[in-house]
Design a protein around this motif. Structure first.
Motif, PDB file in Angstrom:
ATOM      1  N   UNK A   1      36.605  39.626  48.236  1.00  0.00           N
ATOM      2  CA  UNK A   1      37.241  40.392  47.158  1.00  0.00           C
ATOM      3  C   UNK A   1      38.238  41.405  47.723  1.00  0.00           C
ATOM      4  N   UNK A   2      37.847  42.087  48.795  1.00  0.00           N
ATOM      5  CA  UNK A   2      38.768  43.037  49.428  1.00  0.00           C
ATOM      6  C   UNK A   2      40.006  42.309  49.926  1.00  0.00           C
ATOM      7  N   UNK A   3      39.807  41.120  50.491  1.00  0.00           N
ATOM      8  CA  UNK A   3      40.919  40.289  50.949  1.00  0.00           C
ATOM      9  C   UNK A   3      41.875  39.989  49.796  1.00  0.00           C
ATOM     10  N   UNK A   4      41.335  39.601  48.653  1.00  0.00           N
ATOM     11  CA  UNK A   4      42.165  39.247  47.496  1.00  0.00           C
ATOM     12  C   UNK A   4      42.973  40.445  47.005  1.00  0.00           C
ATOM     13  N   UNK A   5      42.317  41.600  46.873  1.00  0.00           N
ATOM     14  CA  UNK A   5      42.989  42.785  46.345  1.00  0.00           C
ATOM     15  C   UNK A   5      44.069  43.276  47.301  1.00  0.00           C
TER      16      UNK A   5
ATOM     17  N   UNK B   1      40.570  42.094  37.045  1.00  0.00           N
ATOM     18  CA  UNK B   1      40.332  40.741  36.526  1.00  0.00           C
ATOM     19  C   UNK B   1      40.210  39.739  37.662  1.00  0.00           C
ATOM     20  N   UNK B   2      41.030  39.909  38.694  1.00  0.00           N
ATOM     21  CA  UNK B   2      40.958  39.035  39.878  1.00  0.00           C
ATOM     22  C   UNK B   2      39.590  39.166  40.536  1.00  0.00           C
ATOM     23  N   UNK B   3      39.070  40.394  40.616  1.00  0.00           N
ATOM     24  CA  UNK B   3      37.738  40.597  41.187  1.00  0.00           C
ATOM     25  C   UNK B   3      36.693  39.784  40.426  1.00  0.00           C
TER      26      UNK B   3
ATOM     27  N   UNK C   1      51.885  37.747  36.639  1.00  0.00           N
ATOM     28  CA  UNK C   1      52.232  37.353  38.003  1.00  0.00           C
ATOM     29  C   UNK C   1      51.106  37.691  38.971  1.00  0.00           C
ATOM     30  N   UNK C   2      50.531  38.886  38.825  1.00  0.00           N
ATOM     31  CA  UNK C   2      49.404  39.274  39.674  1.00  0.00           C
ATOM     32  C   UNK C   2      48.223  38.331  39.472  1.00  0.00           C
ATOM     33  N   UNK C   3      47.975  37.928  38.235  1.00  0.00           N
ATOM     34  CA  UNK C   3      46.873  37.021  37.958  1.00  0.00           C
ATOM     35  C   UNK C   3      47.138  35.630  38.519  1.00  0.00           C
TER      36      UNK C   3
END
Length: 324
Positions: A180-184, A208-210, A278-280
């Motif tokens: 999750x940290x990687x994604x953010x 939402x990505x989390x 775009x972020x999603x």
């Protein structure tokens, strides 16, 4: 028999750890690069975090940024930025611009009197111009919003850590939160690289990505827990490959359908939500990648307690045969 679309074969035997050094190394490099970008280039903070006033203008005549800037030059305004906004959903005679004004020293935001003078100056350039939206945020409020945004992401990550720890084992929780940290971090790094506007809607996208990423990871971890009880002597690496292949169809189907829905929103949703979408879109891609190549790698590195595995008498070379 009815024909069904299959994005992946029914039975796959992909070795997801074949290039584990390269994939995990690329993830670490992406996180480090993202942090460097944020520290050096910074973020293009929106009005929510930087403070000031944003005015949206609309007109039936084309936007003349130069004329608008010249009209505002003598208005004693601080840090004025004028940007033309384009969108496929706009009418042929719909021309939109966004004017961003920073607050002057000692002021919370641009005063209503200054806004009225600004609007009058712009009407002198284009009598058909209208002002459908005016938003103002003071520096104190923007600082509070920034801290609350950071705390919300941290709180969500800690909550997920506790949840996964209680549901599985601590190794799974560490692997999940690391993904999750990687994604953010990588998503924020992309916004820094492209200098896209970063406001509260992007924070909502990160949260939402989390949720999306942890849902995908938990599905795989749940199947892995079942397989740990089913295949007691199978090496952990082989079991993780088996588990990921068993859930691969679900992972790809979920990511594809979500991506297509977001793509439609990105194209037709308008410029107001384009940054969020775009972020999603990027989050779905990077979240699927981290589920397959980050979370599992960390769990494999930490190992899993397999205390129910049948014990054998120790031999001189016992430790050379310990599962990875």
């Amino acid at each position: 028999m009815a024909w069904r679309l299959k994005l992946v074969p029914t039975h796959t035997k992909i070795d997801f750890f074949r290039w584990q050094v390269g994939t995990f190394g690329a993830s670490v490099a992406a996180v480090i690069l993202s942090l460097v970008l944020v520290m050096t280039m910074g973020l293009n903070l929106g009005i929510d975090f930087k403070g000031g006033t944003t005015i949206r203008t609309e007109s039936t005549t084309p936007v003349d940024v130069g004329a608008m800037r010249e009209a505002l030059a003598g208005q004693d305004l601080n840090d004025v930025t004028i940007t033309e906004v384009t969108d496929p959903s706009f009418r042929a005679d719909q021309h939109v611009a966004q004017i961003r004004i920073g607050p002057r020293d000692g002021e919370e935001a641009v005063t209503p009197e200054s806004i009225a003078v600004l609007e009058a100056a712009l009407k002198g350039v284009d009598p058909a111009i209208t002002f459908p939206a005016v938003e103002s945020v003071g520096p104190k409020v923007s600082n509070e919003l920034m801290w609350k945004a950071v705390l919300s992401v941290v709180a969500a990550s800690v909550g997920i850590l506790i949840y996964v720890w209680m549901r599985f084992e601590w190794q799974f929780a560490v692997g999940c939160v690391a993904a999750l940290v990687h994604d953010v971090v990588v998503t924020v790094g992309l916004f820094s690289l492209l200098q896209l506007k970063f406001d509260l809607s992007i924070v909502a996208a990160l949260l939402t990505i989390l949720g999306y990423s942890v849902n995908d990871t938990v599905v795989i971890f749940d199947r892995l827990r079942e397989n740990l009880a089913k295949y007691k002597t199978m090496p952990l690496r082989d079991m993780m490959n088996l588990t990921t292949n068993e859930t691969l169809s679900r992972t790809i189907m979920t990511a594809t359908t979500t991506f297509l829905s977001l793509l439609v929103l990105f194209i037709f949703g308008g410029d107001v939500i384009r940054g969020f979408v775009f972020a999603m879109l990027f989050g779905v891609v990077i979240g699927t990648y981290s589920t397959l190549y980050v979370a599992k790698n960390i769990v494999l590195f930490l190992g899993v307690d397999r205390g129910d595995k049948p014990k054998k008498s120790a031999t001189p070379d016992e430790f050379s045969k310990v599962d990875a």
